[in-house]
Design a protein around this motif. Structure first.
Motif, mmCIF file in Angstrom:
data_model
loop_
_atom_site.group_PDB
_atom_site.id
_atom_site.type_symbol
_atom_site.label_atom_id
_atom_site.label_comp_id
_atom_site.label_asym_id
_atom_site.label_seq_id
_atom_site.Cartn_x
_atom_site.Cartn_y
_atom_site.Cartn_z
ATOM 1 N N GLU A 1 25.895 -154.742 48.480
ATOM 2 C CA GLU A 1 25.197 -153.778 47.491
ATOM 3 C C GLU A 1 24.241 -152.658 47.146
ATOM 4 O OE1 GLU A 1 21.764 -155.595 44.707
ATOM 5 O OE2 GLU A 1 22.335 -156.695 45.584
ATOM 6 N N ALA A 2 23.460 -153.116 48.942
ATOM 7 C CA ALA A 2 22.332 -151.863 48.456
ATOM 8 C C ALA A 2 23.564 -150.483 48.648
ATOM 9 C CB ALA A 2 22.151 -151.725 50.086
ATOM 10 N N PHE A 3 25.095 -150.344 49.657
ATOM 11 C CA PHE A 3 25.983 -149.200 49.629
ATOM 12 C C PHE A 3 26.391 -149.051 48.826
ATOM 13 C CE2 PHE A 3 30.363 -147.903 49.772
ATOM 14 C CZ PHE A 3 30.351 -146.534 50.794
ATOM 15 N N LEU A 4 26.837 -149.486 47.904
ATOM 16 C CA LEU A 4 27.348 -149.536 46.089
ATOM 17 C C LEU A 4 26.532 -148.698 45.363
ATOM 18 C CD1 LEU A 4 29.816 -152.434 45.814
ATOM 19 C CD2 LEU A 4 30.265 -150.279 46.372
ATOM 20 N N SER B 1 12.111 -147.271 55.082
ATOM 21 C CA SER B 1 12.243 -148.150 55.953
ATOM 22 C C SER B 1 11.042 -148.279 56.450
ATOM 23 C CB SER B 1 13.439 -148.357 56.888
ATOM 24 O OG SER B 1 14.047 -148.499 56.376
ATOM 25 N N PHE B 2 10.422 -147.375 56.938
ATOM 26 C CA PHE B 2 8.970 -147.283 57.585
ATOM 27 C C PHE B 2 7.411 -147.391 56.811
ATOM 28 C CE2 PHE B 2 5.485 -144.897 58.741
ATOM 29 C CZ PHE B 2 4.508 -145.727 59.681
ATOM 30 N N VAL B 3 8.106 -146.898 55.117
ATOM 31 C CA VAL B 3 6.843 -147.220 53.597
ATOM 32 C C VAL B 3 6.761 -148.921 54.001
ATOM 33 C CG1 VAL B 3 6.668 -147.082 51.926
ATOM 34 C CG2 VAL B 3 7.247 -145.267 53.044
ATOM 35 N N LEU C 1 15.632 -146.814 47.560
ATOM 36 C CA LEU C 1 16.575 -147.619 47.946
ATOM 37 C C LEU C 1 16.424 -148.371 49.238
ATOM 38 C CD1 LEU C 1 19.660 -145.407 46.355
ATOM 39 C CD2 LEU C 1 18.914 -148.272 45.551
ATOM 40 N N ALA C 2 16.078 -146.977 50.343
ATOM 41 C CA ALA C 2 15.925 -147.559 51.424
ATOM 42 C C ALA C 2 14.815 -148.824 52.033
ATOM 43 C CB ALA C 2 15.509 -146.822 52.624
ATOM 44 N N GLN D 1 16.375 -152.733 52.237
ATOM 45 C CA GLN D 1 16.271 -152.902 54.067
ATOM 46 C C GLN D 1 17.078 -152.524 54.843
ATOM 47 O OE1 GLN D 1 13.218 -152.911 56.079
ATOM 48 N NE2 GLN D 1 12.883 -151.948 53.892
ATOM 49 N N ALA D 2 18.474 -151.747 54.245
ATOM 50 C CA ALA D 2 19.671 -151.707 54.751
ATOM 51 C C ALA D 2 19.329 -150.140 55.066
ATOM 52 C CB ALA D 2 21.106 -152.140 53.945
#
Length: 191
Positions: A2-5, A57-59, A125-126, A130-131
């Motif tokens: 889902e994250a990719f799409l 991702s870090f945030v 989005l990241a 979380q991907a």
């Protein structure tokens, strides 16, 4: 998946008429060497979006899930509004010709993406999914989907794309993501 799409589709739509797509048209017209331009776009986008994704991702490790939900929800709604504002391209964005076709494209695209809506979308989005790898690969593919035809077909397609409609669709997707996030979508993901 889902994250990719989602990342691919949002960035591909948001990139239509964006200043980096205009930059792709200009570089294609100036150099008339499509493959070094395409490769420069790919490398610049991977580098830029990897950094943006890592930041996103870090945030998420710095703030509580409740705060992150509000930050992401409002960020997506902000992206929806920003997507509706036309970009302006500065000729200075393409003035690195002494570095050759690939180098010019790499530098110009990397710099043009700094703070651009697709870079900000990659951060959000990241953080949302979380991907990191899926988001960076998706946003990079979205950039390539929008920019490779601009390089290869140039002026033949530039006037045939209903930019306002495409931006409207992208804005609607961002708005839906924002509202869904604010209403608690993704809570099962730890957000």
């Amino acid at each position: 998946m889902e994250a990719f799409l989602v990342s691919t589709s949002i960035v591909a739509l948001a990139e239509i008429g964006d200043k980096t797509q205009l930059l792709a048209f200009i570089l294609a017209a100036k150099f008339r060497k499509p493959w070094p331009i395409v490769l420069g776009i790919l490398v610049a986008t991977l580098a830029n979006h990897a950094g943006a994704g890592a930041l996103g991702s870090f945030v998420t490790s710095l703030v509580s899930p409740e705060v992150m939900r509000w930050v992401l929800g409002l960020s997506f709604i902000g992206m929806a509004i920003w997507t509706l504002i036309p970009d302006k391209f500065e000729e200075d964005d393409a003035t690195f010709a002494r570095f050759g076709v690939f180098g010019t494209t790499l530098i110009a695209f990397f710099l043009a993406e700094m703070g651009d809506k697709t870079q900000v979308a990659t951060v959000a989005l990241a953080a949302q999914y979380q991907a990191l790898v899926a988001v960076v690969m998706g946003t990079t593919l979205g950039m390539m989907i929008a920019n490779v035809p601009a390089v290869l077909l140039g002026d033949r397609i530039a006037n045939r794309i209903p930019v306002k409609l495409v931006h409207g669709i992208a804005a609607a997707i961002f708005a839906v993501l924002g509202l869904a996030t604010l209403l608690g979508a993704g809570e099962g993901l730890g957000l």
